[in-house]
Design an enzyme around this catalytic site. Structure first.
Site, PDB file in Angstrom:
ATOM      1  N   ARG A 153      65.520  -4.044 -78.102  1.00 14.60           N
ATOM      2  CA  ARG A 153      64.454  -3.687 -77.339  1.00 14.60           C
ATOM      3  C   ARG A 153      63.272  -2.885 -78.162  1.00 14.60           C
ATOM      4  O   ARG A 153      63.717  -1.939 -78.976  1.00 14.60           O
ATOM      5  CB  ARG A 153      65.091  -2.413 -76.092  1.00 14.60           C
ATOM      6  N   GLU A 169      59.366   2.250 -81.803  1.00 14.86           N
ATOM      7  CA  GLU A 169      60.647   1.780 -82.658  1.00 14.86           C
ATOM      8  C   GLU A 169      61.246   0.536 -82.276  1.00 14.86           C
ATOM      9  O   GLU A 169      60.881  -0.021 -80.988  1.00 14.86           O
ATOM     10  CB  GLU A 169      61.859   2.927 -82.598  1.00 14.86           C
ATOM     11  N   ASN A 171      64.738  -0.985 -81.224  1.00 20.20           N
ATOM     12  CA  ASN A 171      66.345  -1.054 -81.033  1.00 20.20           C
ATOM     13  C   ASN A 171      67.021  -1.924 -81.530  1.00 20.20           C
ATOM     14  O   ASN A 171      66.763  -2.923 -80.643  1.00 20.20           O
ATOM     15  CB  ASN A 171      66.471  -0.317 -79.814  1.00 20.20           C
ATOM     16  N   SER A 176      69.579   0.074 -74.201  1.00 24.53           N
ATOM     17  CA  SER A 176      70.113   0.401 -72.945  1.00 24.53           C
ATOM     18  C   SER A 176      68.972   0.224 -71.699  1.00 24.53           C
ATOM     19  O   SER A 176      68.058  -0.351 -71.955  1.00 24.53           O
ATOM     20  CB  SER A 176      70.447   1.735 -72.832  1.00 24.53           C
ATOM     21  N   LYS A 359      64.874   3.506 -88.723  1.00 19.05           N
ATOM     22  CA  LYS A 359      63.472   4.059 -88.963  1.00 19.05           C
ATOM     23  C   LYS A 359      63.129   3.937 -90.267  1.00 19.05           C
ATOM     24  O   LYS A 359      62.017   3.452 -90.538  1.00 19.05           O
ATOM     25  CB  LYS A 359      63.283   5.661 -88.335  1.00 19.05           C
ATOM     26  N   LYS A 413      61.000  12.043 -88.169  1.00 21.53           N
ATOM     27  CA  LYS A 413      62.224  11.329 -87.552  1.00 21.53           C
ATOM     28  C   LYS A 413      63.183  11.150 -88.809  1.00 21.53           C
ATOM     29  O   LYS A 413      63.085  10.595 -89.753  1.00 21.53           O
ATOM     30  CB  LYS A 413      61.779   9.963 -87.174  1.00 21.53           C
ATOM     31  N   GLU A 417      69.538   7.829 -83.506  1.00 18.79           N
ATOM     32  CA  GLU A 417      69.225   6.881 -82.142  1.00 18.79           C
ATOM     33  C   GLU A 417      69.685   7.558 -81.008  1.00 18.79           C
ATOM     34  O   GLU A 417      70.547   8.819 -81.314  1.00 18.79           O
ATOM     35  CB  GLU A 417      70.007   5.565 -82.446  1.00 18.79           C
ATOM     36  N   GLY A 418      69.186   7.512 -79.970  1.00 20.69           N
ATOM     37  CA  GLY A 418      69.787   8.070 -78.524  1.00 20.69           C
ATOM     38  C   GLY A 418      68.794   8.978 -78.190  1.00 20.69           C
ATOM     39  O   GLY A 418      69.166   9.596 -76.984  1.00 20.69           O
ATOM     40  N   ARG A 499      59.478   3.408 -69.080  1.00 23.08           N
ATOM     41  CA  ARG A 499      60.311   4.730 -68.773  1.00 23.08           C
ATOM     42  C   ARG A 499      58.877   5.935 -68.777  1.00 23.08           C
ATOM     43  O   ARG A 499      57.787   5.662 -69.712  1.00 23.08           O
ATOM     44  CB  ARG A 499      61.089   5.352 -70.199  1.00 23.08           C
TER      45      ARG A 499
END
Ligand code: ADP
Ligand code: MG
Ligand code: MG
Length: 523
Positions: A153, A169, A171, A176, A359, A413, A417-418, A499
């Site tokens: 994603r 970024e 993923n 998810s 990253k 950064k 992740e997450g 989002r």
């Protein structure tokens, strides 16, 4: 102030549509001006939709909600209405998805590039170091991954000033919400349809979102390539997972794939009606859910490299855990990761796909002449570069100096992740000064240009209550990629995730509690 990204149509278009509906209908221009009675009805219907259609997550107020399905569920945090998004940037984001897929695959095949680019990160970041250690072991034994599956994603924000679509970024592990995001598009379409006389918005402007079926299709095809009908697709999961329903949607889709009407119509056109049963062919792939600790305890490698867990051969390993240090409680979890990497099962992601999504690698790929190392097509390279924001390593002293002077223009950064790990605003300055003083540790971070998206008005639904908020949004485009030794079998854009979060919050994770799930309305 009404922004061009306000949920609703520009007044001009809304007026035009109004003539098509009833004269008495007053189109809404700003969701914050919505009539309170209408808001109440919309919210109620949205909550009913979420409950009936499984647009749900585990409720943090319920103790068992992360372990027992069906216990302590709450509607997923959602926006009540879709978010405007310009069609041209939407097309752009979809168009680059297969190019990013290809890039990840090429980068994953260049072990030296990965090791070299991450060599300094390795010294200061124990987690990345452990991943590199496994990668390095695989290089040593010349381990080849012939069937490669990517469920990615790529996330973007639209920079307000330049109107540029800039990548946040990419993923490559545990991307998810492919399960729940399709449902949000359906929710919004259904509300617009139901309230078409009150809200002058055209439901067909919400693009079709089929992410869950496309992810399932890719997993099923990878399973098929592996070629053992008795083998399973293993979901590697956290012991407690409140986002389990998103994952269960995917396993359900793997088990039973029902054809869409469009699919059926097409099938009947090109096949004889006698073959109709074929159209109802289901994937019928069995899935299991295992934690890393369980895999360590009950997993073994057969002599031919087959991974067997709890007596079942594993065709595809799909990671929904293992992306964060806290997933590795002890050596047991690392043993499991290594065991899986050594096996001949298809890994989604393999250790090299995982590393290609860090990253640091994103920042290295943004340097001049690096993309050229992996891609030949100049147009493709230009298209990717166009969506790169400013990215720097901390040894670029001019940038670090500027970031100390103007910290608000940067995001710092770590290799995590997450959500919830980045550093913003004045904290950037403090963190950089501290690193300078200590003289070590700066290789753990990268610096990124801070993107400022347009602020919109939205209504965010949380725990049954609508909240009117000033918001910003982040668009994720799913990509699926599958290849074997000979050829590429899938390389596609595969649906989307919008989002939306309160504009004053820095981070955007839905699971982390900052953002809500949204869909888009093309303008
Ligand atoms: P993670 O892998 O933890 O999701 P991200 O790079 O996506 O890390 O950062 C988390 C969140 O921080 C994003 O969803 C976004 O809301 C915000 N963010 C990240 N980079 C930027 C940026 N350059 N400008 C503005 N916001 C950003
Ligand atoms: Mg990420
Ligand atoms: Mg992210």
């Amino acid at each position: 102030p009404k922004s061009p990204f306000s949920v609703f149509l520009p007044l001009k278009c809304a007026k035009k549509m109004q003539t098509q509906v009833e004269d008495s209908v007053k189109p809404i221009v700003d969701p914050h001006d919505i009539d309170p009675k209408l808001l109440q009805k919309l919210s109620y219907d949205a909550l009913v939709f979420c409950s009936l259609r499984g647009l749900v997550v585990g409720d943090r107020n319920s103790e068992k909600s992360g372990t027992v399905p069906g216990v302590g569920m709450v509607h997923a945090p959602v926006a009540l209405l879709p978010m405007s998004f310009p069609e041209s940037q939407w097309n752009q984001a979809c168009e680059v998805a297969p190019i990013f897929n290809e890039l990840v695959d090429r980068v994953s095949q260049d072990g030296e590039f990965l090791q070299q680019s991450l060599s300094r990160t390795k010294k200061v970041d124990p987690f990345t170091s452990r991943l590199l250690e496994i990668h390095s072991k695989m290089l040593k034994i010349n381990k080849k991954e012939e069937i490669r599956l990517g469920l990615h994603r790529s996330d973007y924000m639209l920079d307000e000033q330049t109107k540029l679509l800039l990548q946040i970024e990419l993923n490559t592990i545990s991307s998810s919400f492919s399960g729940l995001s399709c449902l949000v598009s359906e929710l919004h379409r259904s509300l617009l349809h139901q309230y078409r006389e009150r809200i002058a918005l055209d439901p067909s402007k919400i693009p079709t979102n089929n992410s869950v079926n496309q992810f399932a299709e890719a997993l099923a095809k990878a399973w098929n390539e592996y070629g053992d009908p008795r083998a399973v697709v293993m979901f590697v999961v956290q012991a407690e997972e409140r986002n389990m329903y998103d994952q269960h949607w995917l396993s359900a889709s793997l088990r039973e794939k029902y054809p869409t009407l469009l699919h059926l119509a097409w099938f009947l056109l090109v096949n004889s009606p006698g073959n109709i049963s074929l159209a109802f062919n289901t994937h019928q792939v069995t899935t299991t859910r295992k934690t890393l600790a369980e895999i360590d305890a009950h997993g073994e490698l057969l002599e031919d490299g087959t991974l067997v867990v709890d007596g079942e051969p594993v065709a595809v390993i799909y990671f929904r855990a293992g992306y964060a240090p806290c997933d590795y409680h002890s050596e047991s979890e690392w043993r499991a990761r290594l065991l899986m990497e050594q096996s001949r099962a298809v890994k989604c992601p393999s250790i090299s796909y995982h590393l290609a999504g860090t990253k640091k690698i994103q920042q290295e790929l943004a340097k001049p002449n690096v993309l050229e190392r992996f891609l030949e097509n100049k147009d493709d390279i230009a298209k990717l570069r166009k969506c790169f924001a400013g990215l720097w390593s901390l040894d670029e002293s001019n940038t670090v100096k500027d970031a100390i002077e103007r910290p608000g223009l940067y995001v710092m950064k770590p290799q995590r992740e997450g959500g919830g790990n980045n550093i913003y605003g004045e904290d950037v300055k403090e963190a950089l000064l501290k690193l300078q003083k200590e003289g070590t540790g700066s290789d753990a971070f990268i610096l990124m240009q801070r993107i400022f998206p347009t602020i919109s008005h939205s209504i965010l639904m949380r725990e049954g209550i609508p909240h009117k908020e000033q918001t910003i949004s982040e668009l994720g485009i799913y990509g699926t990629y599958l290849r074997n030794k000979k050829e590429i079998l899938i390389n596609q854009e595969s649906g989307y995730l919008m989002r939306t979060k309160v504009s004053s919050s820095n981070e955007g994770g839905v699971a982390a509690g900052f953002a809500v799930l949204d869909s888009i309305y093309l303008v």
